[in-house]
Motif scaffolding. Structure first.
Motif, short mmCIF file in Angstrom:
data_model
loop_
_atom_site.label_atom_id
_atom_site.label_comp_id
_atom_site.label_asym_id
_atom_site.label_seq_id
_atom_site.Cartn_x
_atom_site.Cartn_y
_atom_site.Cartn_z
N THR A 164 0.86 -1.10 0.02
CA THR A 164 -0.03 -0.08 0.06
C THR A 164 0.86 1.37 -0.02
O THR A 164 1.64 1.42 0.84
CB THR A 164 -1.08 0.04 1.14
OG1 THR A 164 -1.58 -0.85 1.14
CG2 THR A 164 -1.76 1.26 1.26
N SER A 165 0.63 2.17 -1.12
CA SER A 165 1.31 3.39 -1.29
C SER A 165 1.00 4.20 0.08
O SER A 165 -0.24 4.31 0.63
CB SER A 165 1.41 4.00 -2.40
OG SER A 165 1.69 3.17 -3.37
N CYS A 166 1.99 5.16 0.43
CA CYS A 166 1.79 5.82 1.64
C CYS A 166 0.58 7.16 1.40
O CYS A 166 -0.37 7.22 2.45
CB CYS A 166 2.93 6.66 2.20
SG CYS A 166 4.24 5.57 2.62
N ASN A 167 0.55 7.35 0.28
CA ASN A 167 -0.41 8.42 -0.12
C ASN A 167 -1.78 8.15 -0.95
O ASN A 167 -2.17 9.19 -1.52
CB ASN A 167 0.44 9.65 -0.39
CG ASN A 167 1.13 10.28 0.52
OD1 ASN A 167 0.76 10.40 1.88
ND2 ASN A 167 2.44 10.71 0.24
N SER A 168 -1.81 6.80 -1.35
CA SER A 168 -2.80 6.57 -2.05
C SER A 168 -3.95 6.03 -1.53
O SER A 168 -4.06 4.91 -0.94
CB SER A 168 -2.17 5.49 -2.87
OG SER A 168 -3.25 5.10 -3.89
N LEU A 169 -5.09 6.74 -1.70
CA LEU A 169 -6.33 6.32 -1.27
C LEU A 169 -6.92 5.22 -1.92
O LEU A 169 -7.70 4.08 -1.37
CB LEU A 169 -7.37 7.47 -1.15
CG LEU A 169 -8.90 7.10 -0.75
CD1 LEU A 169 -8.88 6.82 0.63
CD2 LEU A 169 -9.79 8.29 -1.02
N ILE A 170 -6.49 5.27 -2.94
CA ILE A 170 -7.10 3.81 -4.04
C ILE A 170 -6.42 2.60 -3.24
O ILE A 170 -7.04 1.51 -3.36
CB ILE A 170 -6.66 4.14 -5.38
CG1 ILE A 170 -7.64 5.21 -5.92
CG2 ILE A 170 -6.99 2.76 -6.18
CD1 ILE A 170 -7.27 5.78 -7.23
N ASP A 171 -5.17 2.67 -3.07
CA ASP A 171 -4.27 1.64 -2.69
C ASP A 171 -5.00 1.20 -1.17
O ASP A 171 -5.34 -0.03 -1.07
CB ASP A 171 -2.97 1.85 -2.36
CG ASP A 171 -2.01 1.66 -3.68
OD1 ASP A 171 -2.68 1.32 -4.81
OD2 ASP A 171 -0.89 1.92 -3.51
N PHE A 172 -5.33 2.20 -0.46
CA PHE A 172 -5.65 1.69 1.13
C PHE A 172 -7.16 1.01 0.78
O PHE A 172 -7.31 0.05 1.63
CB PHE A 172 -6.02 3.24 1.61
CG PHE A 172 -6.56 3.09 3.05
CD1 PHE A 172 -5.69 2.37 4.02
CD2 PHE A 172 -7.69 3.33 3.38
CE1 PHE A 172 -6.13 2.45 5.30
CE2 PHE A 172 -8.25 3.08 4.75
CZ PHE A 172 -7.42 2.73 5.69
N LEU A 173 -7.95 1.56 -0.17
CA LEU A 173 -9.31 0.96 0.01
C LEU A 173 -9.30 -0.47 -0.73
O LEU A 173 -9.95 -1.31 -0.25
CB LEU A 173 -10.10 1.91 -0.90
CG LEU A 173 -10.68 3.32 -0.28
CD1 LEU A 173 -11.42 4.04 -1.63
CD2 LEU A 173 -11.24 3.12 0.72
#
Length: 113
Positions: free
Chosen positions: A90-99
């Motif tokens: 998961t990238s630190c600043n990626s909402l898409i990755d987080f979701l």
């Protein structure tokens, strides 16, 4: 720190043959806190005050996310592995990755009916 790596190593060994619910939860908590650390979210004024504070909160999170009544004896090892890999990636600043990680780690994917 050494104990954390030993625990994580033991949990990863179980991953190849099937996860116990406890080892899956603990590994997810450790990986999540490692991610928060990598993303510089540990320390005064950050998401978590310390690594230990992160572990406490993450252990509670995974206990709720993968409840014993639903998941004990019903874990899908491939889905657990995918969830843990997603946490790592998961990238630190990626909402898409987080979701996407939340979806991969959802009990509908990780706990077989």
């Amino acid at each position: 720190m050494k104990a954390r790596f030993l625990l994580l190593g033991s949990a990863l060994l179980l991953g190849g043959c099937g996860w116990s619910l406890e080892s899956a939860r603990e590994t997810a908590a450790v990986k999540a806190c490692d991610s928060y650390n990598r993303c510089m979210q540990l320390g005064s004024g950050k998401t978590y005050e310390s690594y230990d504070a992160c572990l406490t909160k993450q252990r509670a999170y995974w206990l709720d996310a993968w409840p014993t009544a639903t998941c004990d004896g019903h874990l899908n090892s491939a889905s657990i592995d995918a969830c843990l890999k997603a946490i790592d990636n998961t990238s630190c600043n990626s909402l898409i990755d987080f979701l996407a990680t939340l979806d991969k780690c959802d009990k509908k994917n990780t706990c077989a009916p």
